[in-house]
Write a protein that holds these residues in place. Structure first.
Motif, PDB file in Angstrom:
ATOM      1  N   GLY A  81       0.809  -1.215   0.000  1.00  0.00           N
ATOM      2  CA  GLY A  81       0.000   0.000   0.000  1.00  0.00           C
ATOM      3  C   GLY A  81       0.842   1.264   0.000  1.00  0.00           C
ATOM      4  N   GLY A  82       1.958   1.270  -0.757  1.00  0.00           N
ATOM      5  CA  GLY A  82       2.744   2.486  -0.904  1.00  0.00           C
ATOM      6  C   GLY A  82       3.825   2.672   0.148  1.00  0.00           C
ATOM      7  N   ARG A  86      13.688  -2.620   1.529  1.00  0.00           N
ATOM      8  CA  ARG A  86      14.314  -1.686   0.584  1.00  0.00           C
ATOM      9  C   ARG A  86      15.669  -2.206   0.184  1.00  0.00           C
ATOM     10  NH1 ARG A  86      13.375   3.915   3.705  1.00  0.00           N
ATOM     11  NH2 ARG A  86      12.305   2.694   5.287  1.00  0.00           N
ATOM     12  N   ASP A 101      13.857  -1.258   9.595  1.00  0.00           N
ATOM     13  CA  ASP A 101      12.963  -0.555   8.672  1.00  0.00           C
ATOM     14  C   ASP A 101      13.139  -1.036   7.230  1.00  0.00           C
ATOM     15  OD1 ASP A 101      12.155   0.818  10.827  1.00  0.00           O
ATOM     16  OD2 ASP A 101      13.238   2.662  10.355  1.00  0.00           O
ATOM     17  N   VAL A 137       3.341  -0.447  15.847  1.00  0.00           N
ATOM     18  CA  VAL A 137       3.866   0.153  14.623  1.00  0.00           C
ATOM     19  C   VAL A 137       3.210  -0.504  13.415  1.00  0.00           C
ATOM     20  CG1 VAL A 137       5.924   0.550  13.246  1.00  0.00           C
ATOM     21  CG2 VAL A 137       6.079   0.554  15.733  1.00  0.00           C
ATOM     22  N   SER A 138       2.660   0.319  12.519  1.00  0.00           N
ATOM     23  CA  SER A 138       2.096  -0.248  11.299  1.00  0.00           C
ATOM     24  C   SER A 138       2.449   0.647  10.121  1.00  0.00           C
ATOM     25  CB  SER A 138       0.577  -0.374  11.422  1.00  0.00           C
ATOM     26  OG  SER A 138       0.018   0.901  11.669  1.00  0.00           O
ATOM     27  N   LEU A 139       2.457   0.061   8.942  1.00  0.00           N
ATOM     28  CA  LEU A 139       2.824   0.839   7.754  1.00  0.00           C
ATOM     29  C   LEU A 139       1.723   1.829   7.394  1.00  0.00           C
ATOM     30  CD1 LEU A 139       4.493  -1.831   5.437  1.00  0.00           C
ATOM     31  CD2 LEU A 139       5.587  -0.041   6.746  1.00  0.00           C
ATOM     32  N   GLU A 168      -4.569  -8.423  11.075  1.00  0.00           N
ATOM     33  CA  GLU A 168      -3.933  -9.531  10.360  1.00  0.00           C
ATOM     34  C   GLU A 168      -2.768  -9.048   9.498  1.00  0.00           C
ATOM     35  OE1 GLU A 168      -7.087 -11.283   8.121  1.00  0.00           O
ATOM     36  OE2 GLU A 168      -7.577  -9.416   7.120  1.00  0.00           O
ATOM     37  N   GLN A 169      -2.746  -7.740   9.188  1.00  0.00           N
ATOM     38  CA  GLN A 169      -1.640  -7.231   8.375  1.00  0.00           C
ATOM     39  C   GLN A 169      -0.448  -6.767   9.207  1.00  0.00           C
ATOM     40  OE1 GLN A 169      -3.043  -4.215   5.699  1.00  0.00           O
ATOM     41  NE2 GLN A 169      -4.508  -5.585   4.720  1.00  0.00           N
TER      42      GLN A 169
END
Ligand SMILES: Nc1ncnc2c1ncn2[C@@H]1O[C@H](COP(=O)(O)OP(=O)(O)OP(=O)(O)O)[C@@H](O)[C@H]1O
Ligand SMILES: [Mg+2]
Lengths: 327, 495
Positions: free
Chosen positions: B16-17, B22, B216, B384-386, B393-394
């Motif tokens: 989702g962006g 990375r 990260d 912490v979530s994106l 569940e994500q």
């Protein structure tokens, strides 16, 4: 530790495609619009106000059943007997009215009866842990038989007892549609803003966790099945008022399957935990419009069934593609 | 040095962006244990899912034996010899252990399954690994530890040159964890490349030959295990030092918060007694799958004990009633967050407030205020979530654990049962959770800690009760015993 705020970066500006994707039920909406355009090009009769009002009246009954079913299915439940409940309600109400009972008493008795049926379903499912599918399929069969018994296999007319509800209009729209809209609005409100509605999502998502979190699962389930029963009763009265008679085959499994299909097309999960009234409304409209268009085009009933099935498949796939595309 | 069997080159992946990985490059060599380390949400499981074909990378390449693999699927990954035990247990809970082990590979003659062979082969796979589990048992009846062992056995039996273990020891007791480690070493010596994920630094330092640290979504350190130490690893993972020390706690009040008397439940508990004073932490330590894993069911009211009583704050709690247990002020935090802790499809905010809203008898929900009410809890527990408020569940495993703790500890409890509270949580978060638990005692909460980790007991508890086969076999003041003595007591009976 890095603070949460630095990690939760703002989303990059959504591309137009992504923004389009985030419209809820886009696939379903697209299919519905495509059919409406197709129908209005093929036949002038479709956009005729009388026809549209007729469609609105027809879908109202299904919408009321589908509303109750959406809430129940979100909680991981299922009720296959709502159509049978409708049949019994119409039969009992028709008999009472034709035997001279007042409208008020008739309404009270038949709705009470339908609630009782719902509660019995709920009790069986909750206390014996028989799968809802099995339990309510059994009651469905039973109720269809009872309905036939009540009207003795004949057609019972109620003259114009309920005609204000069935044929009346307010501001140019059928009264039945107002009833359905009210039911849908209240259900949507309950699902989103009340603890009872949120409980349903929790129970459907994971019943053990719901119970451990202090949710009274037994009470909620009984209420949900009772509510499904009550809405079946209301739908029965609405159907009776529209047809002005109860005959063999009024309500029953056909109506039930239409409602289940509408709810499932609308994106409510059969496994529970997910569902919206918005989706259900689109599902009901889609099925109603397709049935109407096929009638108007005078397509043979064989092809009607095939086309309804095809539309179901397309809509279901369209729905799923959209939810997949999000990841 | 043998050439790498699997190479990851410049892999990136976003959800989702927001980037979860990375430009990550790693090499895995045969006959080496390669540990992946990093905080919750650093991207370890995402990397592992890419290697095992469950996710496709947005950018970058995978090479197996020098051949580039485009569009790896789980099936193709398995065919080139990559097998994976994911972080979430993925057994079919309604099938037997034997069926689970042989799934997708059932021996058959013609189209008929040969059940004798299924049983025999599965049982051999288990015994070969020194695992004492009946192949006929139904997977859903096993403890989480046993389920882990079964999954490992399944992947090992299928063979393969790369074996990925995503936090296999996260919820295991010392004995079972040692078994897994022995197994890992044996497979390594047979030339398998092992990818091992764990939040236990000492475990990794003992076991791993090579370590890659992620932060990260980026590699912050990579090298041989002997080139680094605990302090260095923590710094690479967290970006700073983390200290977690037992605070000096004032003596608890004389009031008893939790009192358990002669509790019996089948083979799990046999006349079990324990008293926890307010402001005190008492641990019940035993092999996973023993008494302490039953305490949750009994105290939460999910299950009625055969006999015995539980009192909270001097008042007896009706057994087998969830509502009574909650009303007494007792909060039970499960060690099985997926099955009994969280509702996967609901968002973080909703999960965090699930119990609190019900306890407060709230009838209406204003969605605008939901985020506001959940925010302090999310901050306290560093979830912490994106994206801002995804379905739980994500979330990464450790962050799910934090949501679970926030959900229960945010409800002003008077007594708490914590079952493996830092299961799968990273070092930094572990330190924070430990100080939150310390904080509970400051508020006069009685804490019963059901644990399978001696480290955690040493860090948190005032007293520890050691159980075996459902009986208490010893009790110690934690400040009068060393970790090794405690371990010896759990493994070998009373000192
Ligand atoms: N399917 C998904 N959709 C959206 N975000 C995801 C998804 N899977 C993972 N993420 C996010 O990607 C990030 C990395 O997650 P990952 O599971 O790889 O972490 P991890 O290093 O394994 O953490 P843990 O130690 O807690 O298991 C997390 O912030 C997580 O929320
Ligand atoms: Mg992980």
């Amino acid at each position: 530790m890095t603070s949460p705020s630095t990690l939760a970066k703002p989303k990059p500006a959504a591309s137009p495609l992504a923004r389009l994707r985030s419209i809820p039920h886009l696939g379903l909406l697209a299919v519905l619009i495509a059919i409406v355009i197709f129908a209005s090009v093929r036949t002038d009769a479709f956009l005729n106000p009388n026809n549209l009002i007729n469609v609105a009246r027809q879908v109202s009954v299904v919408a009321v059943i589908a509303a109750g079913l959406t809430l129940l299915m979100v909680a991981g439940g299922m009720d296959f007997s709502m159509g049978g409940n409708v049949a019994v309600t119409t039969a009992v109400a028709a008999q009472m009215l034709s035997h001279g009972w007042s409208t008020a008493v008739t309404l009270a008795v038949s709705i009470a009866l339908s609630i009782a049926v719902g509660l019995v379903n709920g009790a069986v499912v909750t206390f014996t842990r028989v799968a809802p599918f099995v339990a309510t399929l059994a009651t469905a069969t039973l109720l269809d038989g009872v309905a036939l018994l009540v009207i003795d296999g004949m057609s019972i007319s109620i003259d114009d007892h309920l005609s204000t509800l069935g044929n009346g209009k307010t501001l140019g729209l059928p009264n039945l549609t107002f009833v359905a809209a009210l039911v849908l609005a209240v259900t949507a409100f309950v699902m989103r803003y009340t603890t009872f509605g949120r409980d349903a999502f929790a129970i459907g998502g994971n019943e053990d966790v719901a119970r451990l979190s202090g949710i009274n699962v037994v009470r909620d389930k009984l209420l949900l099945y009772g509510l499904a029963g009550a809405l079946s009763g209301l739908a029965g009265i609405m159907l009776l008022s529209r047809l002005a008679a109860s005959s063999p085959g009024t309500g029953g499994l056909q109506l039930q399957l239409t409602a289940v299909a509408a709810v499932v097309i609308g994106g409510t999960s059969l496994a529970g935990g997910k569902g919206t009234i918005g989706g259900t409304i689109l599902g009901v409209l889609l099925l109603g419009v397709v049935a109407n268009v096929l009638n108007l085009l005078q397509i043979s009933s064989y092809y009607q069934q095939i086309s309804v099935g095809a539309v179901l498949l397309v809509a279901a796939v369209a729905n799923l593609m959209q939810s997949r595309g999000k990841h | 040095m043998r050439p790498p069997v699997l190479r990851v080159l410049g892999v990136s992946k976003s959800f989702g962006g927001a980037a979860a990985l990375r430009n990550v490059s790693v090499e895995f060599r045969p006959g080496e244990v390669h540990a992946l380390m990093g905080m919750n949400g650093a991207g370890k499981s995402t990397l592992v899912q890419i290697i095992s074909g469950a996710l496709n990378p947005d950018e970058g390449l995978l090479e197996v034996d020098g051949h580039t693999q485009n569009h790896l699927t789980p099936r193709r990954a398995r065919r080139v010899g990559i097998s994976c035990v994911p972080q979430r247990r993925e057994l079919v809970m309604t099938l037997t252990v034997a069926e689970n082990i042989m799934l997708g590979d059932l021996p058959a003659s013609g189209s008929m399954v040969r059940w004798n062979r299924v049983r025999a082969t599965a049982q051999r796979a288990l015994t070969d690994l020194g695992i004492a589990i009946d192949a006929d048992a139904v997977a859903g009846d096993l403890t989480v530890a046993e389920q882990t062992m079964v999954e490992v056995a399944r992947e090992v039996r299928r063979g393969g040159r790369v074996l990925i273990l995503d936090e296999p020891t996260a919820c295991l007791g010392p004995e079972a964890a040692a078994q897994i480690r022995e197994l890992v070493l044996r497979l390594r010596d047979n030339g398998v490349a092992i990818v091992f994920i764990s939040h236990h630094i000492s475990e990794v330092l003992h076991l791993a030959d090579r370590i890659t640290v992620l932060r990260d979504g980026q590699v912050t350190w990579a090298g041989l295990a002997k080139e680094t130490d605990e302090k260095g690893l923590v710094r690479d993972m967290v970006g700073r030092d983390v200290v977690s020390r037992r605070p000096v706690r004032p003596a608890g009040s004389p009031d008893v918060g939790i009192s358990i008397r002669r509790l019996c439940d089948g083979r799990f508990l046999d006349r079990f007694d324990v008293d926890v004073r307010r402001g005190e932490i008492v641990a019940v330590l035993g092999p996973a799958g023993d008494a302490q894993s039953r305490l949750f069911d009994l105290l939460s009211g999910r299950r009625r004990p055969d006999s015995g009583t539980v009192s909270i704050g001097g008042r007896a709690v009706r057994p087998g009633r969830i509502a009574h247990s909650l009303a007494s002020g007792l909060r039970c935090v499960t060690g099985d967050r997926r099955r009994l802790g969280l509702i996967p499809g609901l968002t973080i905010d909703e999960n965090v407030l699930l119990a609190q809203d019900r306890l407060e008898g709230r009838r209406l929900h204003r969605w605008g205020r939901l985020a506001e009410r959940a925010a302090p809890l999310r901050d306290d527990y560093r979830v912490v979530s994106l994206v801002r408020n995804p379905p739980v569940e994500q979330l990464s495993g450790g962050n799910q654990q934090k949501v679970l703790l926030a959900k229960w500890l945010g409800t002003a409890p008077s007594a708490v049962l914590l079952e493996d509270p830092t299961n799968g949580v990273d070092v930094a978060a572990m330190a924070e959770i430990h100080s939150l638990v310390d904080g509970l005692t400051g508020q006069g909460v009685a804490v019963l800690l059901a644990s399978s980790s001696a480290e955690e007991v040493m860090r948190l508890a005032d007293r520890v009760v050691v159980v075996r086969d459902g009986r208490r076999i010893a009790e110690y003041q934690v400040d009068r015993i060393t970790r090794d003595e405690l371990l010896a007591a759990t493994l070998g009976g009373a000192l």
